[in-house]
Scaffold this motif. Structure first.
Motif, PDB file in Angstrom:
ATOM      1  N   TRP A   1     -22.235   6.320 -54.760  1.00 54.47           N
ATOM      2  CA  TRP A   1     -20.956   6.969 -55.032  1.00 54.47           C
ATOM      3  C   TRP A   1     -19.900   5.955 -55.462  1.00 54.47           C
ATOM      4  CZ3 TRP A   1     -19.384  11.680 -56.035  1.00 54.47           C
ATOM      5  CH2 TRP A   1     -20.210  12.752 -55.665  1.00 54.47           C
ATOM      6  N   ARG A   2     -19.905   4.780 -54.881  1.00 56.17           N
ATOM      7  CA  ARG A   2     -18.931   3.772 -55.290  1.00 56.17           C
ATOM      8  C   ARG A   2     -19.174   3.328 -56.729  1.00 56.17           C
ATOM      9  NH1 ARG A   2     -15.585   1.825 -51.446  1.00 56.17           N
ATOM     10  NH2 ARG A   2     -16.057   2.347 -49.266  1.00 56.17           N
ATOM     11  N   ARG A   3     -20.435   3.207 -57.096  1.00 56.13           N
ATOM     12  CA  ARG A   3     -20.732   2.874 -58.496  1.00 56.13           C
ATOM     13  C   ARG A   3     -20.289   4.000 -59.429  1.00 56.13           C
ATOM     14  NH1 ARG A   3     -26.895   0.421 -57.749  1.00 56.13           N
ATOM     15  NH2 ARG A   3     -26.246  -1.698 -57.144  1.00 56.13           N
ATOM     16  N   ALA A   4     -20.553   5.230 -59.023  1.00 57.39           N
ATOM     17  CA  ALA A   4     -20.156   6.367 -59.859  1.00 57.39           C
ATOM     18  C   ALA A   4     -18.645   6.427 -60.008  1.00 57.39           C
ATOM     19  CB  ALA A   4     -20.689   7.668 -59.262  1.00 57.39           C
ATOM     20  N   TYR A   5     -17.931   6.227 -58.901  1.00 57.83           N
ATOM     21  CA  TYR A   5     -16.476   6.317 -58.987  1.00 57.83           C
ATOM     22  C   TYR A   5     -15.897   5.166 -59.803  1.00 57.83           C
ATOM     23  CZ  TYR A   5     -11.588   6.799 -57.918  1.00 57.83           C
ATOM     24  OH  TYR A   5     -10.226   6.954 -58.052  1.00 57.83           O
ATOM     25  N   ARG A   6     -16.485   3.987 -59.679  1.00 59.59           N
ATOM     26  CA  ARG A   6     -15.996   2.870 -60.500  1.00 59.59           C
ATOM     27  C   ARG A   6     -16.179   3.189 -61.986  1.00 59.59           C
ATOM     28  NH1 ARG A   6     -14.494  -2.328 -60.403  1.00 59.59           N
ATOM     29  NH2 ARG A   6     -14.533  -2.352 -58.131  1.00 59.59           N
ATOM     30  N   LEU A   7     -17.311   3.803 -62.342  1.00 56.65           N
ATOM     31  CA  LEU A   7     -17.537   4.193 -63.731  1.00 56.65           C
ATOM     32  C   LEU A   7     -16.501   5.232 -64.161  1.00 56.65           C
ATOM     33  CD1 LEU A   7     -19.261   4.323 -66.336  1.00 56.65           C
ATOM     34  CD2 LEU A   7     -20.669   6.047 -65.180  1.00 56.65           C
ATOM     35  N   ILE A   8     -16.279   6.245 -63.297  1.00 56.84           N
ATOM     36  CA  ILE A   8     -15.326   7.311 -63.621  1.00 56.84           C
ATOM     37  C   ILE A   8     -13.923   6.738 -63.797  1.00 56.84           C
ATOM     38  CG2 ILE A   8     -14.188   9.358 -62.671  1.00 56.84           C
ATOM     39  CD1 ILE A   8     -16.891  10.004 -61.289  1.00 56.84           C
ATOM     40  N   SER A   9     -13.472   5.971 -62.831  1.00 48.90           N
ATOM     41  CA  SER A   9     -12.102   5.461 -62.881  1.00 48.90           C
ATOM     42  C   SER A   9     -11.904   4.481 -64.029  1.00 48.90           C
ATOM     43  CB  SER A   9     -11.741   4.802 -61.549  1.00 48.90           C
ATOM     44  OG  SER A   9     -12.618   3.723 -61.262  1.00 48.90           O
ATOM     45  N   THR A  10     -12.922   3.678 -64.333  1.00 45.10           N
ATOM     46  CA  THR A  10     -12.795   2.722 -65.430  1.00 45.10           C
ATOM     47  C   THR A  10     -12.600   3.438 -66.758  1.00 45.10           C
ATOM     48  OG1 THR A  10     -14.145   1.078 -64.271  1.00 45.10           O
ATOM     49  CG2 THR A  10     -13.933   0.850 -66.666  1.00 45.10           C
ATOM     50  N   ILE A  11     -13.377   4.489 -66.997  1.00 47.12           N
ATOM     51  CA  ILE A  11     -13.234   5.243 -68.251  1.00 47.12           C
ATOM     52  C   ILE A  11     -11.854   5.876 -68.338  1.00 47.12           C
ATOM     53  CG2 ILE A  11     -14.094   7.220 -69.551  1.00 47.12           C
ATOM     54  CD1 ILE A  11     -16.876   6.629 -68.428  1.00 47.12           C
ATOM     55  N   MET A  12     -11.389   6.483 -67.236  1.00 41.68           N
ATOM     56  CA  MET A  12     -10.090   7.145 -67.249  1.00 41.68           C
ATOM     57  C   MET A  12      -8.950   6.141 -67.435  1.00 41.68           C
ATOM     58  SD  MET A  12     -10.660  10.030 -64.271  1.00 41.68           S
ATOM     59  CE  MET A  12      -9.031  10.766 -64.509  1.00 41.68           C
ATOM     60  N   ILE A  13      -9.046   5.011 -66.776  1.00 41.86           N
ATOM     61  CA  ILE A  13      -7.997   3.995 -66.896  1.00 41.86           C
ATOM     62  C   ILE A  13      -7.949   3.445 -68.318  1.00 41.86           C
ATOM     63  CG2 ILE A  13      -7.346   1.661 -66.179  1.00 41.86           C
ATOM     64  CD1 ILE A  13      -8.376   2.417 -63.363  1.00 41.86           C
ATOM     65  N   GLU A  14      -9.105   3.139 -68.888  1.00 44.87           N
ATOM     66  CA  GLU A  14      -9.129   2.600 -70.248  1.00 44.87           C
ATOM     67  C   GLU A  14      -8.545   3.600 -71.246  1.00 44.87           C
ATOM     68  OE1 GLU A  14     -13.179   1.606 -70.899  1.00 44.87           O
ATOM     69  OE2 GLU A  14     -13.081  -0.309 -69.818  1.00 44.87           O
ATOM     70  N   ALA A  15      -8.886   4.890 -71.079  1.00 41.73           N
ATOM     71  CA  ALA A  15      -8.353   5.897 -71.995  1.00 41.73           C
ATOM     72  C   ALA A  15      -6.842   6.028 -71.842  1.00 41.73           C
ATOM     73  CB  ALA A  15      -9.026   7.247 -71.740  1.00 41.73           C
ATOM     74  N   ALA A  16      -6.355   5.994 -70.591  1.00 38.18           N
ATOM     75  CA  ALA A  16      -4.914   6.110 -70.359  1.00 38.18           C
ATOM     76  C   ALA A  16      -4.167   4.922 -70.944  1.00 38.18           C
ATOM     77  CB  ALA A  16      -4.640   6.239 -68.862  1.00 38.18           C
ATOM     78  N   GLU A  17      -4.698   3.719 -70.748  1.00 39.35           N
ATOM     79  CA  GLU A  17      -4.024   2.534 -71.264  1.00 39.35           C
ATOM     80  C   GLU A  17      -4.046   2.505 -72.793  1.00 39.35           C
ATOM     81  OE1 GLU A  17      -5.973  -0.682 -69.319  1.00 39.35           O
ATOM     82  OE2 GLU A  17      -4.841  -0.450 -67.436  1.00 39.35           O
ATOM     83  N   GLU A  18      -5.132   2.989 -73.379  1.00 37.33           N
ATOM     84  CA  GLU A  18      -5.195   3.059 -74.836  1.00 37.33           C
ATOM     85  C   GLU A  18      -4.185   4.067 -75.370  1.00 37.33           C
ATOM     86  OE1 GLU A  18      -6.256   2.332 -78.705  1.00 37.33           O
ATOM     87  OE2 GLU A  18      -6.838   1.216 -76.919  1.00 37.33           O
ATOM     88  N   ALA A  19      -4.077   5.233 -74.695  1.00 44.04           N
ATOM     89  CA  ALA A  19      -3.123   6.243 -75.141  1.00 44.04           C
ATOM     90  C   ALA A  19      -1.688   5.771 -74.970  1.00 44.04           C
ATOM     91  CB  ALA A  19      -3.344   7.544 -74.363  1.00 44.04           C
ATOM     92  N   ALA A  20      -1.433   4.951 -73.942  1.00 45.61           N
ATOM     93  CA  ALA A  20      -0.074   4.471 -73.696  1.00 45.61           C
ATOM     94  C   ALA A  20       0.446   3.604 -74.832  1.00 45.61           C
ATOM     95  CB  ALA A  20      -0.030   3.696 -72.383  1.00 45.61           C
ATOM     96  N   ARG A  21      -0.456   3.062 -75.640  1.00 45.43           N
ATOM     97  CA  ARG A  21      -0.018   2.223 -76.752  1.00 45.43           C
ATOM     98  C   ARG A  21       0.463   3.045 -77.944  1.00 45.43           C
ATOM     99  NH1 ARG A  21      -3.955  -1.506 -74.553  1.00 45.43           N
ATOM    100  NH2 ARG A  21      -5.745  -0.416 -75.425  1.00 45.43           N
ATOM    101  N   THR A  22       0.132   4.331 -77.988  1.00 41.67           N
ATOM    102  CA  THR A  22       0.463   5.130 -79.172  1.00 41.67           C
ATOM    103  C   THR A  22       1.186   6.430 -78.873  1.00 41.67           C
ATOM    104  OG1 THR A  22      -1.717   6.192 -79.090  1.00 41.67           O
ATOM    105  CG2 THR A  22      -1.503   4.228 -80.458  1.00 41.67           C
ATOM    106  N   SER A  23       1.320   6.827 -77.613  1.00 44.95           N
ATOM    107  CA  SER A  23       1.945   8.116 -77.322  1.00 44.95           C
ATOM    108  C   SER A  23       2.610   8.088 -75.955  1.00 44.95           C
ATOM    109  CB  SER A  23       0.903   9.251 -77.371  1.00 44.95           C
ATOM    110  OG  SER A  23      -0.035   9.106 -76.323  1.00 44.95           O
ATOM    111  N   PRO A  24       3.611   8.940 -75.748  1.00 46.13           N
ATOM    112  CA  PRO A  24       4.263   9.014 -74.436  1.00 46.13           C
ATOM    113  C   PRO A  24       3.378   9.765 -73.443  1.00 46.13           C
ATOM    114  CG  PRO A  24       5.192  10.658 -75.893  1.00 46.13           C
ATOM    115  CD  PRO A  24       4.230   9.857 -76.725  1.00 46.13           C
ATOM    116  N   PRO A  25       3.656   9.680 -72.137  1.00 47.42           N
ATOM    117  CA  PRO A  25       2.863  10.427 -71.162  1.00 47.42           C
ATOM    118  C   PRO A  25       3.076  11.924 -71.274  1.00 47.42           C
ATOM    119  CG  PRO A  25       4.698   9.321 -70.087  1.00 47.42           C
ATOM    120  CD  PRO A  25       4.663   8.809 -71.492  1.00 47.42           C
ATOM    121  N   TRP A  26       4.260  12.343 -71.731  1.00 41.83           N
ATOM    122  CA  TRP A  26       4.522  13.761 -71.995  1.00 41.83           C
ATOM    123  C   TRP A  26       5.587  13.841 -73.073  1.00 41.83           C
ATOM    124  CZ3 TRP A  26       5.844  11.961 -66.926  1.00 41.83           C
ATOM    125  CH2 TRP A  26       7.194  11.655 -66.775  1.00 41.83           C
TER     126      TRP A  26
END
Length: 542
Positions: free
Chosen positions: A283-308
């Motif tokens: 489960w820790r490996r799965a969550y690290r995979l999940i959170s890493t993908i979500m964090i990378e996508a959020a940080e990438e979006a933050a470079r080009t768009s506002p949060p709302w």
């Protein structure tokens, strides 16, 4: 909301300086500030006095001519909304090489009265009531972990076993533990949030005050993501969308570590005898995979768009007693495709978001159109249908959803729209018209219980009169006069009109209708990869 805050401040502190009056009972001493009292905010600026107008002539019988005060002149409302500027966020500054900062076009709006992450009310509350140690979250890589499992066999010293890729054995362990947790998911969810808010109260402002709808979403999304870990492509697509969408809640990178720890603790409690060191590591490996993908996508979006985005309601049309069509002007260019949806937050229910599909293709003026039906006990839908008016300002999350169509080439299109599910289908028709349809035909089945509920039928028929490749068929499932419409349940009526082989199908509407429609089309021989839907109705309820 403002008047209630003022009342609370007065009852909490207003009697502190009151003088006693002879002959009356002594007033109760003022109580000390309570933990739930709102923070003291700075006093509002005093408005400049309005100058007096010139004295006006009065009748001779009047002894004194009272001066007349003149207030500010309110200009008439504009007849047309202003044009939204062209998109600028993909471009970079020639001097710094970074994307330009986002500037809101709304510098002052009376309807911006919500409280949430980043507003002055929540910031004042956090500074006044939270311990200093909770004001700064640690990055995920530095967050403490609870009872980390021992390194796996074959793992070198100094290597964190949770950073290794998921294995087939990990996925099997996750599925076995899920089989025990899912029957008691409600209790596991409640325990998860109890741990999260007790151990990390700093994250509570990210969630709505009432957790009845939101409560299941995060926990179940994590479980679904772990279940689908064996399909990395689909998992990354779904989690990237979630990561970008969670920015609207004010989610930061440091929030993911506390969520992961509480998830593991909740699973350990309800997985029973299936929980051991190997399962926890999986489960820790799965969550690290999940959170890493979500964090990378959020940080990438933050470079080009506002949060709302902030969107002003410029038009509100009441089509039926329970259905309204809202036209919204975003404060910045808003990128989306026909067939997609976004989440909306109203100023009356802070941090409560609901999903609604776009009812028009992208327009040169940048305006967005939404069809909203007020559902029973629906917080957001009832506010949008019965309370929203031109001038109110909403919050919009980023566009999401995969119910888009390639208009450059492709098979003929079959569309099933039930109720307000006709919104994204109308958007797809408009987009197809802009691209010239590329020789494809589009057949739309528009269903409702009564003729009065076919609120957008006239507009679709007007489009069909101008577009020779478009056919619109109304379908009524209730009793009463049909008025030339087909009768029966929408999926079954579509099934009678087959065959639909060679077509691409799009379904939108109530979840039950979408599921039945998918079954009808599969039995009719339409391949699953040519059937598209987002089941937005299930997400938008409320």
């Amino acid at each position: 909301m403002k008047s209630r805050r003022t009342l609370l401040i007065r009852t909490g502190h207003g009697s502190a300086g009151a003088a006693s009056v002879p002959g009356l009972p002594e007033a109760e001493p003022a109580r000390p500030p309570m933990p739930l009292d709102p923070p003291d905010l700075p006093p509002a600026p005093v408005a400049e006095p309005v100058p007096l107008a010139e004295p006006v002539a009065v009748a001779e019988s009047a002894s004194v001519a009272a001066p007349v005060r003149t207030g500010p002149v309110v200009p008439p409302p504009p007849t047309e909304p202003p044009i939204v500027p062209a998109p600028s966020y993909p471009e970079t500054s020639s001097t710094t090489g970074t994307a330009p900062a986002f500037q809101s076009l709304f510098v002052d709006a009376p309807s911006l009265n919500w409280a949430g992450p980043g507003d002055s009310w929540s910031d004042a509350w956090a500074v006044q009531h939270q311990p200093p140690s909770q004001l700064q979250l640690q990055p995920q890589s530095q967050a403490p972990t609870a009872a980390a499992p021992a390194p796996a066999v074959g793992v070198g010293v100094g290597v964190d076993p949770t950073e290794l890729p998921l294995t087939a054995q990990d996925i099997a362990l996750i599925r076995d533990s899920l089989a025990l947790v899912e029957p008691v998911a409600d209790r596991a969810t409640a325990h998860f949030y109890a741990l999260l808010f007790l151990q990390h109260p700093e994250v509570r402002p990210l969630f709505p005050a009432a957790m009845d709808v939101q409560r299941d979403r995060l926990f179940r999304a994590l479980l679904a993501a772990a279940r689908g870990a064996e399909d990395p492509v689909a998992l990354r697509t779904r989690l990237s969308e979630l990561g970008r969408g969670h920015r609207r809640y004010g989610t930061l990178t440091g929030h993911y570590a506390p969520v992961g720890e509480c998830l593991v603790q909740a699973l350990a409690r309800y997985a029973g005898g299936r929980w051991d060191a190997a399962t926890e590591l999986a489960w820790r490996r799965a969550y690290r995979l999940i959170s890493t993908i979500m964090i990378e996508a959020a940080e990438e979006a933050a470079r080009t768009s506002p949060p709302w985005w902030q969107g002003e309601v410029v038009r509100h049309e009441q089509r039926t007693r329970d259905v309204a069509v809202l036209t919204v002007r975003p404060d910045q260019a808003y990128p989306f495709r026909a067939g997609q949806y976004c989440s909306l937050e109203t100023p009356w229910w802070p941090r409560v978001w609901r999903h609604y599909s776009f009812a028009s293709a992208p327009r040169p003026d940048g305006l967005l159109v939404f069809h909203v039906k007020a559902v029973q006990a629906g917080w957001v839908s009832n506010a949008l249908v019965r309370r929203a008016a031109p001038g109110d300002v909403l919050r919009l999350g980023p566009a999401a959803g995969g119910m888009t169509v390639d208009h450059a080439s492709g098979p003929d299109l079959l569309c099933l729209g039930g109720g307000t599910g006709i919104a994204p289908i109308r958007a797809l028709v408009e987009e197809a018209a802009e691209h010239g349809a590329s020789g494809r035909s589009v057949e739309v089945f528009y269903g409702a219980r009564s003729a009065a509920e076919l609120y957008d039928l006239d507009g679709l028929r007007e489009l069909a009169g101008r577009l020779p490749w478009l056919t619109v068929r109304p379908v009524l499932s209730g009793t009463g006069p049909a008025g030339g419409a087909l009768t029966g349940e929408l999926p079954e009526v579509v099934g009678r009109f087959g065959p639909w082989d060679g077509r691409e199908a799009v379904l939108s509407g109530p979840p039950a209708m979408v599921r039945r429609g998918v079954g009808v089309l599969l039995r009719a021989g339409l391949p699953a990869e040519r059937i598209r839907h987002d089941l937005v109705g299930e997400l938008a309820a409320g």
